[in-house]
Structure formats: C-alpha cells, structure tokens
Scaffold this motif. Structure first.
Motif, PDB file in Angstrom:
ATOM      1  N   GLY A  67      65.616   9.332  46.001  1.00 19.54           N
ATOM      2  CA  GLY A  67      66.768  10.131  46.401  1.00 19.54           C
ATOM      3  C   GLY A  67      68.086   9.402  46.216  1.00 19.54           C
ATOM      4  O   GLY A  67      68.189   8.209  46.483  1.00 19.54           O
ATOM      5  N   THR A  68      69.077  10.107  45.734  1.00 18.38           N
ATOM      6  CA  THR A  68      70.437   9.593  45.597  1.00 18.38           C
ATOM      7  C   THR A  68      71.396  10.712  45.982  1.00 18.38           C
ATOM      8  O   THR A  68      71.186  11.871  45.614  1.00 18.38           O
ATOM      9  N   GLY A  90      79.527  -4.229  53.432  1.00 12.79           N
ATOM     10  CA  GLY A  90      78.116  -4.339  53.770  1.00 12.79           C
ATOM     11  C   GLY A  90      77.148  -3.620  52.861  1.00 12.79           C
ATOM     12  O   GLY A  90      75.940  -3.656  53.095  1.00 12.79           O
ATOM     13  N   GLY A  91      77.641  -2.957  51.817  1.00  7.70           N
ATOM     14  CA  GLY A  91      76.756  -2.296  50.864  1.00  7.70           C
ATOM     15  C   GLY A  91      76.321  -3.251  49.769  1.00  7.70           C
ATOM     16  O   GLY A  91      76.806  -4.379  49.676  1.00  7.70           O
ATOM     17  N   TYR A 111      76.908   3.108  41.467  1.00  8.75           N
ATOM     18  CA  TYR A 111      75.885   3.298  42.498  1.00  8.75           C
ATOM     19  C   TYR A 111      75.937   2.180  43.531  1.00  8.75           C
ATOM     20  O   TYR A 111      76.203   1.024  43.195  1.00  8.75           O
ATOM     21  N   LEU A 112      75.646   2.544  44.788  1.00  2.45           N
ATOM     22  CA  LEU A 112      75.591   1.603  45.906  1.00  2.45           C
ATOM     23  C   LEU A 112      74.378   1.905  46.778  1.00  2.45           C
ATOM     24  O   LEU A 112      73.869   3.020  46.771  1.00  2.45           O
ATOM     25  N   ARG A 113      73.994   0.909  47.572  1.00  2.00           N
ATOM     26  CA  ARG A 113      73.115   1.120  48.727  1.00  2.00           C
ATOM     27  C   ARG A 113      73.991   0.886  49.947  1.00  2.00           C
ATOM     28  O   ARG A 113      74.742  -0.087  49.999  1.00  2.00           O
ATOM     29  N   ASP A 114      73.917   1.775  50.932  1.00  2.00           N
ATOM     30  CA  ASP A 114      74.664   1.549  52.166  1.00  2.00           C
ATOM     31  C   ASP A 114      73.956   0.474  52.989  1.00  2.00           C
ATOM     32  O   ASP A 114      72.870   0.006  52.590  1.00  2.00           O
ATOM     33  N   PRO A 115      74.519   0.041  54.114  1.00  2.00           N
ATOM     34  CA  PRO A 115      73.886  -1.024  54.889  1.00  2.00           C
ATOM     35  C   PRO A 115      72.472  -0.705  55.391  1.00  2.00           C
ATOM     36  O   PRO A 115      71.720  -1.617  55.718  1.00  2.00           O
ATOM     37  N   ASP A 116      72.095   0.578  55.425  1.00  2.00           N
ATOM     38  CA  ASP A 116      70.744   0.957  55.837  1.00  2.00           C
ATOM     39  C   ASP A 116      69.803   1.170  54.657  1.00  2.00           C
ATOM     40  O   ASP A 116      68.638   1.506  54.852  1.00  2.00           O
ATOM     41  N   GLY A 117      70.304   1.011  53.437  1.00  2.00           N
ATOM     42  CA  GLY A 117      69.462   1.159  52.256  1.00  2.00           C
ATOM     43  C   GLY A 117      69.500   2.514  51.588  1.00  2.00           C
ATOM     44  O   GLY A 117      68.804   2.745  50.601  1.00  2.00           O
ATOM     45  N   ASN A 118      70.316   3.452  52.088  1.00  2.00           N
ATOM     46  CA  ASN A 118      70.444   4.761  51.443  1.00  2.00           C
ATOM     47  C   ASN A 118      71.220   4.609  50.139  1.00  2.00           C
ATOM     48  O   ASN A 118      72.207   3.892  50.078  1.00  2.00           O
ATOM     49  N   LYS A 119      70.767   5.289  49.091  1.00  2.00           N
ATOM     50  CA  LYS A 119      71.396   5.185  47.773  1.00  2.00           C
ATOM     51  C   LYS A 119      72.437   6.287  47.593  1.00  2.00           C
ATOM     52  O   LYS A 119      72.145   7.467  47.789  1.00  2.00           O
ATOM     53  N   ILE A 120      73.658   5.866  47.221  1.00  2.00           N
ATOM     54  CA  ILE A 120      74.763   6.797  46.992  1.00  2.00           C
ATOM     55  C   ILE A 120      75.435   6.454  45.677  1.00  2.00           C
ATOM     56  O   ILE A 120      75.291   5.339  45.153  1.00  2.00           O
TER      57      ILE A 120
END
Length: 128
Positions: A67-68, A90-91, A111-120
């Motif tokens: 998921g992204t 923190g990403g 693309y990034l991962r947020d501090p909890d690991g969600n991909k955006i």
C-alpha cells in the motif's frame, strides 16, 4: 470517490508533527483534530477527501502490504520540499525525488516512509 484514507500510528502526536510539516510543504493542513480522539485529519471529507492518522481502533497497528498513499503536489519544487520535510522530521526515503519514467506522463515524484512505517508519496503533474 473516497471520503478519507486513514493510517495507524503508535504515537499520534509525533505523526501530527510529521504530517503537519510534510503535507504543509504541499499546501495541505494543518491538521484538524477532534479533542481527545487520538486522531488527526487533513483536508475536508465533505469536499472531496481527507487523510487521517491516529491510534488504530482495532488496537494493533498493521501496514498495508504494497500500500502507498499518494498526494498531489502543485509542482516539482513542492515534491522536493515534501521529501525534505519528511527526512527532516523522522521519515525515511523510499524513493528520491525525480521523474518517474514508468508512470503515465512521466510525472515528478518522491516516496517516504512516515515514522510508523506507512508509505506515502507526492507527485506533480507532468510539466510542473
């Protein structure tokens, strides 16, 4: 088509700080938070969609496998600012800013991962 997209966070206040800066770089925000809800929302679901982050109602946080969540950026400069804001808050990098030749129209994105690991990610329309 959608009212909202929601991702989980182990630390909603850390996420609010991250997303206020990252989405702020795209001209979105700041968050709107129901008092004491442990959730933060960006945008207005009554006008075409919102993004939310907060403590999962089901308890344990899980990530969408593959998921992204993609955000529209007004320009490539906004994509660059989005990516840098993520790294500064923190990403982690999941794809440096640049043209995406495999995507229709070869848009500019990052693309990034947020501090909890969600991909955006953020993408600017071709030519911007």
């Amino acid at each position: 088509m959608f009212t909202h997209v929601m991702v989980g966070s182990k630390d909603p206040e850390r996420s609010r700080s991250f997303y206020d800066k990252v989405l702020g770089a795209l001209g979105i925000g700041p968050s709107q938070s129901p008092p004491g809800a442990g959730r933060h929302f960006y945008g207005d679901m009554t006008k075409g969609g919102a993004f939310g982050v907060g403590t999962p109602a089901e308890g344990e946080q899980q990530h969408a496998n593959g998921g992204t969540i993609g955000f529209i950026a007004p320009s490539s400069q906004h994509v660059d600012a989005f990516h840098q804001a993520g790294l500064d808050n923190g990403g982690s990098c999941e794809g440096k800013p640049g043209k995406r030749e495999g995507a229709p129209g070869s848009p500019y994105g990052a693309y990034l991962r947020d501090p909890d690991g969600n991909k955006i990610c953020a993408f600017a329309p071709p030519g911007r």
